[in-house]
Design a protein around this motif. Sequence first.
Motif, short mmCIF file in Angstrom:
data_model
loop_
_atom_site.label_atom_id
_atom_site.label_comp_id
_atom_site.label_asym_id
_atom_site.label_seq_id
_atom_site.Cartn_x
_atom_site.Cartn_y
_atom_site.Cartn_z
N ALA A 168 -1.22 -6.76 -9.43
CA ALA A 168 -1.69 -5.28 -9.21
C ALA A 168 -2.94 -4.79 -9.04
N ASP A 169 -3.42 -4.16 -8.48
CA ASP A 169 -4.91 -3.49 -8.51
C ASP A 169 -5.07 -2.63 -9.78
N LYS A 170 -6.06 -3.16 -10.78
CA LYS A 170 -6.15 -2.50 -11.98
C LYS A 170 -6.66 -0.93 -11.95
N ASN A 171 -7.48 -0.75 -10.57
CA ASN A 171 -7.99 0.74 -10.62
C ASN A 171 -7.61 1.30 -9.57
N TRP A 172 -6.19 1.40 -9.28
CA TRP A 172 -5.41 1.90 -8.43
C TRP A 172 -5.55 3.59 -8.48
N MET A 173 -5.54 3.82 -9.73
CA MET A 173 -5.87 5.61 -9.73
C MET A 173 -6.94 6.08 -9.23
N GLN A 174 -8.11 5.28 -9.56
CA GLN A 174 -9.73 5.79 -9.13
C GLN A 174 -9.76 5.61 -7.55
#
Length: 64
Positions: free
Chosen positions: A2-8
């Motif tokens: 999973a992409d670590k920066n999905w929230m950003q």
Amino acid sequence: MADKNWMQKLKLKKGALRKELGVPKGKKIPAGELKRAAKDKGKLGRRARLALVFRKAAERRAKG
């Protein structure tokens, strides 16, 4: 993985959930109202579920 920066990377419409729920600007959305909205389908439900994720992440950051 999973992409670590999905929230950003999200494109959010700030204030849209608050407007749909009819909560005045500057007031916190009550947890019960948020959980009730999270059960809905469509945009309202999606926004409410994401808000719950953000709220939980903020709590974890404050603890740590």
